[in-house]
Every structure is written in structure tokens, then in C-alpha cells.
Design an enzyme around this catalytic site. Structure first.
Site, PDB file in Angstrom:
ATOM      1  NE  ARG A  64     -19.855 -10.238  25.272  1.00 16.40           N
ATOM      2  CZ  ARG A  64     -20.714 -10.707  24.324  1.00 16.40           C
ATOM      3  NH1 ARG A  64     -21.319 -11.840  24.216  1.00 16.40           N
ATOM      4  NH2 ARG A  64     -20.320 -10.369  23.260  1.00 16.40           N
ATOM      5  N   GLY A  65     -22.250  -7.291  25.551  1.00 15.13           N
ATOM      6  CA  GLY A  65     -23.011  -7.144  23.927  1.00 15.13           C
ATOM      7  C   GLY A  65     -23.892  -5.816  24.312  1.00 15.13           C
ATOM      8  CB  ALA A  66     -24.782  -3.010  22.702  1.00 16.60           C
ATOM      9  NE  ARG A 116     -18.097  -3.608  28.679  1.00 17.73           N
ATOM     10  CZ  ARG A 116     -17.992  -4.298  27.436  1.00 17.73           C
ATOM     11  NH1 ARG A 116     -19.092  -5.008  27.065  1.00 17.73           N
ATOM     12  NH2 ARG A 116     -16.308  -4.336  26.969  1.00 17.73           N
ATOM     13  CD  GLN A 149     -15.362 -11.109  23.488  1.00 15.35           C
ATOM     14  OE1 GLN A 149     -14.155 -10.723  23.206  1.00 15.35           O
ATOM     15  NE2 GLN A 149     -15.369  -9.085  24.349  1.00 15.35           N
ATOM     16  CG  ASP A 201     -20.629  -2.251  21.900  1.00 12.11           C
ATOM     17  OD1 ASP A 201     -20.252  -3.224  20.664  1.00 12.11           O
ATOM     18  OD2 ASP A 201     -20.806  -2.344  22.712  1.00 12.11           O
ATOM     19  CG  ASN A 227     -19.064  -4.851  16.464  1.00 14.87           C
ATOM     20  OD1 ASN A 227     -19.451  -5.141  17.219  1.00 14.87           O
ATOM     21  ND2 ASN A 227     -18.423  -5.753  16.063  1.00 14.87           N
ATOM     22  CE  LYS A 228     -15.755  -7.068  21.416  1.00 16.33           C
ATOM     23  NZ  LYS A 228     -14.681  -5.965  23.612  1.00 16.33           N
TER      24      LYS A 228
HETATM   25  O1  MRU Z   1     -16.977  -6.182  24.613  1.00 19.39           O
HETATM   26  P1  MRU Z   1     -18.243  -6.751  24.076  1.00 19.39           P
HETATM   27  O2  MRU Z   1     -17.687  -8.096  24.275  1.00 19.39           O
HETATM   28  O3  MRU Z   1     -19.407  -6.551  25.091  1.00 19.39           O
HETATM   29  O4  MRU Z   1     -18.305  -6.437  22.751  1.00 19.39           O
HETATM   30  C1  MRU Z   1     -19.584  -7.061  22.680  1.00 19.39           C
HETATM   31  C2  MRU Z   1     -19.924  -6.944  21.032  1.00 19.39           C
HETATM   32  O5  MRU Z   1     -19.150  -5.978  20.547  1.00 19.39           O
HETATM   33  C3  MRU Z   1     -20.789  -6.585  19.687  1.00 19.39           C
HETATM   34  O6  MRU Z   1     -20.611  -6.385  18.567  1.00 19.39           O
HETATM   35  C4  MRU Z   1     -21.990  -5.577  20.003  1.00 19.39           C
HETATM   36  O7  MRU Z   1     -22.133  -5.240  22.157  1.00 19.39           O
HETATM   37  C5  MRU Z   1     -23.187  -6.833  19.332  1.00 19.39           C
HETATM   38  S1  MRU Z   1     -23.994  -7.809  20.207  1.00 19.39           S
HETATM   39  C6  MRU Z   1     -24.815  -7.561  20.007  1.00 19.39           C
END
Ligand code: MRU
Length: 378
Positions: free
Chosen positions: A70-72, A112, A219, A260, A270-271
């Protein structure tokens, strides 16, 4: 975890590691024809350090959907390697391999919706396949493995550059706050928001990082606190609802988060909870920074209204980590992301430089710069 994801068997566990071991977030193991994608299963951290091996497109899809990876940026890199698995699915010849690659990319696109890095990486893999004159599916898989490796390598360099630029915004002795996890686990290595802290720390700045736990999937608690502690950076974990008080007490002098998807005008998804943190930062006069690679920008969208927001399984809210914490059958709203308006963002830190003020013109100016021509300190 989504209902769809549980219908696909997750990739098998293949090894365990120790927290102090230097293990990449994701890595291709072996050659293009028989190799596989090895991932840290992030759903098991911080209590179990487990590696899983994906050898089918469906396993990569499941790993992305279930947040094992996970994470963009990390989602984009994983999907790129997933295309290698897809291209070799059919051994018959070039045309069939192309069809298999397209089907793999189409499947991975549904994993996603919000992180644009996923679609960026898949488009890049498809373009590489379309340019190819590979006579067999194995030849195509070899070429695609090179492209996926290039995406991973660029991500590594990009994160280091983001760290170098972002560190110039911080001062010795500051308390800083972050939300979710935008660290090495969310990228190939080093991270985006956490890269800023890592680079500042490497320059000798003493920081204290306040990590929001990040409801509902934690997270911040499970991943950010783990990463920072592993690197010896002082970290204090707080519940999301404590951020206002921590700011009022003067403990935090800057906020840095990841992203994201960023629209042309700088509105940033973002999250979930990031928007609230940005509002709190503005109310307390604290600068709010977003750190993200250029692959996280979606300039086809004029503003954040067009960013698709993932809605996830209500059980993530009612049964966090297995235990019921709400009445049976209660109605739940569970958006995984929110959009912070550009007006609340003081700067966006990219590998090409710092965007400030945050508006469409300045974003275009920085992103259209050839990368590598400007100093890390401009
Ligand atoms: O749902 P997730 O854990 O994939 O969400 C991740 C985030 O919101 C991060 O802040 C974002 O992807 C940036 S990662 C460098």
C-alpha cells in the site's frame, strides 16, 4: 478487507525477517520467465515480519486490494511487476501475450481507485508493451521486467530527491506531525513524507515526530511508528483525535504528509483524516506540507472534485483487527481518503523542487522542469 479480495487466495508466505534486517518493501526475485514479486505483507506488521511471493496477477491484485502492499508509489511499482506476471501468462506468442498483458493491466486497474500512481504505472507498462516487437510472451516479459525495474529505480531516486528538498523546510529541534504512512513501506524505499524526516535526521537535525495512529487501519501506529523507531528517529504515537491538543501545546512546528492523487490546482487526496489535520494546522499557524512524486499528480483533473475516493468495507470500522467494536448491523460510512484544498497547503515537495505557493501555474512550472537540472536547495 473487501469482500472481493477475500475470494482470491492471498499469495503464500515464503519467509520471515527480523525488524532490524534491511528488507525491501517489494522486489522481483528471479528472472522474467520464472520469477515472482516478493512483498512485505504490511497487514502483519508490526508484530510479524512476513514476506509473501506473488506469482499470479490475481495475487498481486489481492495484495494491493487488501493493503498487503500500500501507499501510492508502492502500489504503482507492484502493479508494474504484476504486468510482467500477466504478460507471461500465455506462452503462445506475441499477439496472445499482448492480450494477456492488457487483461492483466485491466484487472490491476480495479484493485484500488484513488492512488493515481497505479494507473500511471499501468499506462507506462502498456505503452512499453505496445512499443515492443518481442516475438514471444517470454521475450515480452523480459522487456516488461526491465520497464518495471526502471519504474522501481526511478521511485528510489525520486524519494531521495524529495527528502533532500523537504529537509530544507525543517529546523533543528522541531516537533513535526505526520498522518498515515508515507515512508519506505509506501514506496520502493525511503518514502515521501518520511523521506523529509529521514533526510533532515541524516543532516543532523533533531526532530520529534508525532505520528497520528490513523484510523481505521492504523497505518500510523503499525507502520510509521515502526519505521521511525527502526531508524532511530524519536517518535511519539498519538490518537488522531489528539492532534489539535498537541498543536495547541506548541509541540508541532510543521506537518508533512504524503498524497495519493494531486489535481492540477494542488487539491490533494490523501488518507482519510488528512483534511482535518490541514484545517488544524491552519488554525494553529503551522505550515502544512505535502510530499509527493510527480507521478502522483493528475493534471487531467482541474481540481479535487474529480478525484475518485475509495469506499472500503464497513468491517474495517466495526471490527478493526477482528474484534467487534460497534453494534451488529450498524450503518457505517468508510471513505479511505479525503481531499485537502490547495489553499490549506503551504508547499508541495516534489523530486523536481518545491511548489509554493500551491497553484496550477506554479505546479506546471515545477513539474515541467527537466528533472535533475535544479539544485536540491532552490
Ligand atoms: O490506504 P493506504 O495505506 O494505501 O493510504 C496511503 C496514504 O494515504 C499515503 O499517505 C499515500 O499513499 C502516500 S504514500 C508515499
Amino acid at each position: 478487507m473487501s469482500d472481493l479480495a477475500v475470494r482470491i487466495e492471498p499469495a503464500p508466505e515464503t519467509a520471515r525477517f527480523q525488524p532490524e534486517d534491511d528488507v525491501p518493501t517489494l522486489a522481483w526475485v528471479g528472472d522474467a520467465v520464472a520469477g515472482r514479486l516478493r512483498l512485505i505483507d504490511q497487514t502483519r506488521l508490526p508484530t510479524e515480519c512476513v514476506l509473501i511471493d506473488c506469482s499470479t496477477v490475481s495475487q498481486v491484485w489481492e495484495a494491493i486490494r487488501s493493503l498487503r502492499v500500500r501507499g501510492a508509489p508502492a502500489i504503482g511499482v507492484a502493479a508494474a511487476y504484476g504486468c510482467v506476471l500477466g504478460a507471461r501468462r500465455d506462452r503462445a506468442g506475441g499477439a496472445e501475450a499482448m492480450a494477456a498483458l492488457r487483461a492483466a493491466a485491466d484487472q490491476l486497474r480495479t484493485s484500488r481507485p484513488t492512488a493515481v500512481n497505479l494507473f500511471w504505472a499501468l499506462d507506462r507498462m502498456r505503452a512499453a508493451a505496445e512499443r515492443s516487437a518481442a516475438p514471444t510472451s517470454d521475450d515480452l516479459a523480459r522487456e516488461l521486467l526491465e520497464e518495471a525495474r526502471a519504474i522501481e529505480e526511478e521511485d528510489r531516486r525520486t524519494c531521495r530527491a524529495i527528502g533532500r528538498h523537504g529537509a530544507t523546510l525543517l529546523r533543528d529541534g522541531q516537533g513535526v506531525l505526520t498522518h498515515c504512512n508515507a515512508g519506505g513501506l509506501a514506496t520502493s524505499d525511503y518514502g515521501t513524507a518520511l523521506a523529509v524526516f529521514f533526510a533532515a535526521h541524516e543532516r543532523g537535525l533533531a526532530l520529534r515526530v508525532y505520528a497520528d495512529e490513523t484510523r481505521p487501519l492504523l497505518q500510523g501506529a503499525r507502520l510509521t511508528a515502526w519505521e521511525l523507531a527502526r531508524r532511530g528517529i524519536p517518535v511519539t504515537l498519538i490518537c488522531d483525535s489528539m492532534a489539535a491538543q498537541v498543536m495547541r501545546e506548541g509541540r508541532v512546528r510543521a506537518v508533512v504528509v504524503g498524497a495519493d492523487r494531486i489535481a492540477a490546482n494542488g487539491d490533494t487526496a490523501n488518507k482519510i483524516g488528512t483534511y482535518g489535520v490541514a484545517l488544524l494546522a491552519r488554525a494553529h499557524g503551522i505550515p502544512f506540507y505535502v510530499a509527493a512524486p510527480s507521478s502522483t499528480f493528475d493534471r487531467s483533473l482541474a481540481d479535487g472534485a474529480g478525484i475518485p475516493i475509495e469506499s472500503r468495507d464497513p468491517r474495517e470500522v466495526t471490527h478493526g483487527f477482528g474484534r467487534a467494536t460497534a453494534p451488529e448491523g450498524i450503518e457505517v460510512y468508510n471513505p479511505a481518503f479525503d481531499v485537502t484544498p490547495a489553499g490549506l497547503i503551504d508547499a508541495i515537495i516534489t523530486e523536481r523542487g518545491i511548489v509554493s505557493p500551491v497553484d496550477a501555474d506554479r505546479i506546471a512550472e515545477v513539474l515541467d522542469r527537466p528533472w535533475g537540472t535544479q539544485s536540491a536547495f532552490d
